[in-house]
Scaffold this motif. Structure first.
Motif, PDB file in Angstrom:
ATOM      1  N   GLY A   1       0.764  -1.237   0.000  1.00 30.24           N
ATOM      2  CA  GLY A   1       0.000   0.000   0.000  1.00 30.24           C
ATOM      3  C   GLY A   1       0.794   1.287   0.000  1.00 30.24           C
ATOM      4  O   GLY A   1       0.230   2.363   0.233  1.00 30.24           O
ATOM      5  N   ALA A   2       2.099   1.223  -0.265  1.00 29.87           N
ATOM      6  CA  ALA A   2       2.895   2.451  -0.305  1.00 29.87           C
ATOM      7  C   ALA A   2       2.448   3.320  -1.466  1.00 29.87           C
ATOM      8  O   ALA A   2       2.245   2.832  -2.575  1.00 29.87           O
ATOM      9  CB  ALA A   2       4.376   2.109  -0.433  1.00 29.87           C
ATOM     10  N   ARG A   3       2.343   4.626  -1.217  1.00 25.55           N
ATOM     11  CA  ARG A   3       1.897   5.545  -2.267  1.00 25.55           C
ATOM     12  C   ARG A   3       2.855   6.720  -2.455  1.00 25.55           C
ATOM     13  O   ARG A   3       2.566   7.626  -3.243  1.00 25.55           O
ATOM     14  CB  ARG A   3       0.489   6.077  -1.940  1.00 25.55           C
ATOM     15  CG  ARG A   3      -0.600   5.024  -2.013  1.00 25.55           C
ATOM     16  CD  ARG A   3      -0.786   4.524  -3.455  1.00 25.55           C
ATOM     17  NE  ARG A   3      -1.801   3.484  -3.549  1.00 25.55           N
ATOM     18  CZ  ARG A   3      -1.565   2.194  -3.485  1.00 25.55           C
ATOM     19  NH1 ARG A   3      -0.323   1.756  -3.304  1.00 25.55           N
ATOM     20  NH2 ARG A   3      -2.536   1.308  -3.597  1.00 25.55           N
ATOM     21  N   ASP A   4       3.961   6.729  -1.745  1.00 25.44           N
ATOM     22  CA  ASP A   4       4.929   7.820  -1.889  1.00 25.44           C
ATOM     23  C   ASP A   4       6.306   7.297  -1.507  1.00 25.44           C
ATOM     24  O   ASP A   4       6.463   6.202  -0.967  1.00 25.44           O
ATOM     25  CB  ASP A   4       4.544   9.024  -1.023  1.00 25.44           C
ATOM     26  CG  ASP A   4       4.311   8.641   0.439  1.00 25.44           C
ATOM     27  OD1 ASP A   4       5.140   7.902   1.008  1.00 25.44           O
ATOM     28  OD2 ASP A   4       3.307   9.100   1.011  1.00 25.44           O
ATOM     29  N   THR A   5       7.330   8.101  -1.807  1.00 25.85           N
ATOM     30  CA  THR A   5       8.711   7.673  -1.565  1.00 25.85           C
ATOM     31  C   THR A   5       8.992   7.478  -0.078  1.00 25.85           C
ATOM     32  O   THR A   5       9.774   6.603   0.291  1.00 25.85           O
ATOM     33  CB  THR A   5       9.702   8.692  -2.138  1.00 25.85           C
ATOM     34  OG1 THR A   5       9.402   9.998  -1.624  1.00 25.85           O
ATOM     35  CG2 THR A   5       9.625   8.728  -3.652  1.00 25.85           C
ATOM     36  N   ARG A   6       8.391   8.280   0.772  1.00 23.52           N
ATOM     37  CA  ARG A   6       8.640   8.148   2.211  1.00 23.52           C
ATOM     38  C   ARG A   6       8.187   6.773   2.710  1.00 23.52           C
ATOM     39  O   ARG A   6       8.908   6.099   3.462  1.00 23.52           O
ATOM     40  CB  ARG A   6       7.921   9.257   2.981  1.00 23.52           C
ATOM     41  CG  ARG A   6       8.088   9.160   4.488  1.00 23.52           C
ATOM     42  CD  ARG A   6       7.438  10.330   5.196  1.00 23.52           C
ATOM     43  NE  ARG A   6       7.501  10.164   6.643  1.00 23.52           N
ATOM     44  CZ  ARG A   6       8.560  10.421   7.393  1.00 23.52           C
ATOM     45  NH1 ARG A   6       9.669  10.851   6.829  1.00 23.52           N
ATOM     46  NH2 ARG A   6       8.533  10.241   8.700  1.00 23.52           N
ATOM     47  N   THR A   7       6.997   6.339   2.285  1.00 27.93           N
ATOM     48  CA  THR A   7       6.500   5.038   2.735  1.00 27.93           C
ATOM     49  C   THR A   7       7.332   3.913   2.146  1.00 27.93           C
ATOM     50  O   THR A   7       7.638   2.921   2.827  1.00 27.93           O
ATOM     51  CB  THR A   7       5.027   4.876   2.347  1.00 27.93           C
ATOM     52  OG1 THR A   7       4.283   6.001   2.812  1.00 27.93           O
ATOM     53  CG2 THR A   7       4.442   3.613   2.964  1.00 27.93           C
ATOM     54  N   VAL A   8       7.715   4.034   0.868  1.00 29.76           N
ATOM     55  CA  VAL A   8       8.587   3.034   0.263  1.00 29.76           C
ATOM     56  C   VAL A   8       9.905   2.949   1.030  1.00 29.76           C
ATOM     57  O   VAL A   8      10.436   1.864   1.278  1.00 29.76           O
ATOM     58  CB  VAL A   8       8.853   3.367  -1.221  1.00 29.76           C
ATOM     59  CG1 VAL A   8       9.940   2.470  -1.790  1.00 29.76           C
ATOM     60  CG2 VAL A   8       7.576   3.207  -2.031  1.00 29.76           C
ATOM     61  N   LYS A   9      10.427   4.085   1.424  1.00 29.56           N
ATOM     62  CA  LYS A   9      11.674   4.128   2.193  1.00 29.56           C
ATOM     63  C   LYS A   9      11.535   3.378   3.517  1.00 29.56           C
ATOM     64  O   LYS A   9      12.405   2.592   3.910  1.00 29.56           O
ATOM     65  CB  LYS A   9      12.058   5.588   2.441  1.00 29.56           C
ATOM     66  CG  LYS A   9      13.358   5.813   3.194  1.00 29.56           C
ATOM     67  CD  LYS A   9      13.629   7.315   3.296  1.00 29.56           C
ATOM     68  CE  LYS A   9      14.945   7.588   3.988  1.00 29.56           C
ATOM     69  NZ  LYS A   9      15.238   9.049   4.033  1.00 29.56           N
ATOM     70  N   LEU A  10      10.437   3.590   4.211  1.00 36.02           N
ATOM     71  CA  LEU A  10      10.211   2.927   5.490  1.00 36.02           C
ATOM     72  C   LEU A  10      10.069   1.413   5.334  1.00 36.02           C
ATOM     73  O   LEU A  10      10.493   0.642   6.196  1.00 36.02           O
ATOM     74  CB  LEU A  10       8.962   3.499   6.160  1.00 36.02           C
ATOM     75  CG  LEU A  10       9.049   4.958   6.629  1.00 36.02           C
ATOM     76  CD1 LEU A  10       7.686   5.448   7.088  1.00 36.02           C
ATOM     77  CD2 LEU A  10      10.083   5.109   7.742  1.00 36.02           C
TER      78      LEU A  10
END
Length: 464
Positions: free
Chosen positions: A407-416
């Motif tokens: 469910g990642a929708r942005d680079t910050r969430t992908v990073k986490l």
């Protein structure tokens, strides 16, 4: 320790490339006291990078065009330093700029790891001329030894008088490719082909802008003539979609692209080579600016640049910017904007000729950005095992899993979820690719506390 008014400069310029150098010497010409802070050992930035003194280069100007513009300003810098009007801090990395009660404080350290001597510069105004860095779009094999950035290949030649291989394919997008190919060929390398993912039709759709910038047209003709002289082919609407070799580049696969930069099935062509110089344009370096709260805008090629008014002012009072921070446009534009900013800081009218010149060049920069903007289909080059974040060895498959399954929708969430962007480069290399795979339509300007590595000891001293 409090800083006395006598220790406060009128202007601190961060970056001694074309924009910063022009701003510093112009401001000093106009009577201001200036501190010029730069990470390199000598002024000039990436564009006017020079061979190390120990190499004994007899004609460093042979590696550059418009060398005279730099040489004249470098001479003025030397004169102002002797007269005490400019304080030049070379090899100093600025990690933060803070607002104090009566001035701006520029915090810097020596050494790439932030462990060297420290310096703090106080100034009433600040000009950011921090330049840009190369944008890389990953593809299978881009981590094989012998694959270098296009700008990196040019830097090797300018600073070290060396080339990355004997038979070098130059690929990516943007006008830098033509200059790099010509320089490498002139230095003795064989360049079988320049591979441009986009094309040049976008320039033809802006005839008034082209007519207003005849020097750019002449420059382009010069690059084309150099390619013909050295027998270099130019392939547009094509990309390198694979690198072959384990310990070293042995060959690359050149593939035709459709309008959206998706590979055309069955069009692959294997080209033997021992090096690949690749880059997809430049990204403005905004770490210091965004930390200060300067507003950004989206450029036609999907990167972020600073919002500037007609006098080169940012949205933060007391902070100006010039050059690539306002959108990538080349050295001539950077020199012009540096001079304009210095005039405004000094409270002097710059004159209509300089303003009109800036406006013409800035319009051309917009046309250039649109012509070479990456299209959405480039990610079809990627296999699931292609590394996207090379610092943390995060593959395209893992990023797609974070987006599609978690469910990642942005680079910050992908990073986490994946650690993509947590390595040494802090996402500067993989940021555009991760943002695209996460579904973001443009590369957002991140906000960082620290613009470069700094030790805990240095931070502790700042707190005391």
């Amino acid at each position: 320790m409090p800083i006395s008014p006598s220790d406060t400069h009128d202007l601190a310029v961060i970056g001694a490339g074309p924009a910063g150098l022009a701003a510093a010497v112009t401001a000093a010409d106009l009577g201001l006291t200036v501190a010029l802070v730069d990470a390199a050992a000598r002024p000039g930035g990436q564009f006017y990078r020079q061979p190390a003194a120990g190499l004994g280069a007899a004609r460093p100007q042979a590696l550059h065009h418009s060398w005279g513009a730099f040489a004249r300003r470098a001479g003025r810098l030397a004169a102002h330093r002797t007269a005490g009007r400019i304080r030049y801090l070379a090899e100093h990395h600025v990690w933060a700029v803070t607002r104090e009660a009566a001035h701006w404080a520029v915090h810097a350290v020596r050494g790439p790891d932030g462990a060297g001597a420290r310096a703090e510069v106080a100034a009433r105004t600040v000009l950011l001329a921090t330049g840009a860095y190369e944008r890389q779009l990953p593809f299978p094999g881009w981590t094989v030894p012998g694959v270098v950035g296009a700008g990196g290949a040019q830097a090797m030649l300018k600073a070290g008088l060396v080339v990355p291989g004997r038979r070098i394919v130059v690929a990516g997008s943007g006008p830098l490719l033509l200059a790099v190919a010509g320089s490498l060929a002139a230095a003795g390398a064989t360049v079988p082909v320049v591979v441009e993912a986009g094309g040049y039709a976008g320039y033809a759709r802006a005839p008034r802008t082209l007519a207003a910038n005849p020097r750019k047209l002449v420059e382009g003709i010069g690059h084309a003539a150099a390619l013909r002289r050295y027998g270099v082919r130019l392939r547009t609407r094509s990309a390198i979609t694979a690198v072959h070799g384990t310990d070293r580049v042995e060959a690359v696969t050149l593939t035709r692209l459709d309008r959206d930069w998706r590979p055309v099935a069955g069009s692959g062509l294997r080209i033997p080579c021992d090096a690949l110089a690749v880059g997809h344009g430049l990204v403005p370096q905004l770490d210091l600016a965004t930390a200060l709260g300067c507003a950004t805008r989206r450029t036609p090629d999907g990167t972020a640049a600073l919002v500037l008014d007609g006098r080169q002012r940012t949205t933060v009072d007391g902070v100006w910017a010039a050059g690539e921070t306002g959108g990538v446009g080349g050295a001539e534009l950077a020199l012009c904007e540096g001079e304009l900013a210095a005039h405004d800081i000094a409270g002097r009218a710059p004159g209509g000729v300089l303003l009109r010149h800036r406006d013409r060049l800035r319009r051309f920069a917009g046309v250039m950005a649109a012509a070479h903007a990456p299209r959405a289909g480039w990610s079809d080059w990627l296999r699931s095992d292609t590394e996207v974040c090379r610092c943390e060895e995060v593959t395209a498959g893992r990023v797609r899993e974070a987006v599609g399954d978690l469910g990642a929708r942005d680079t910050r969430t992908v990073k986490l979820l994946t650690r993509a962007g947590m390595g040494w480069c802090q996402g500067r290399m993989c940021g555009p690719a991760v943002a695209h795979l996460a579904g973001e339509t443009a590369l957002e300007a991140g906000r960082r506390l620290l613009a470069c590595p700094v030790t805990l000891g240095e931070l502790a001293r700042e707190e005391r």
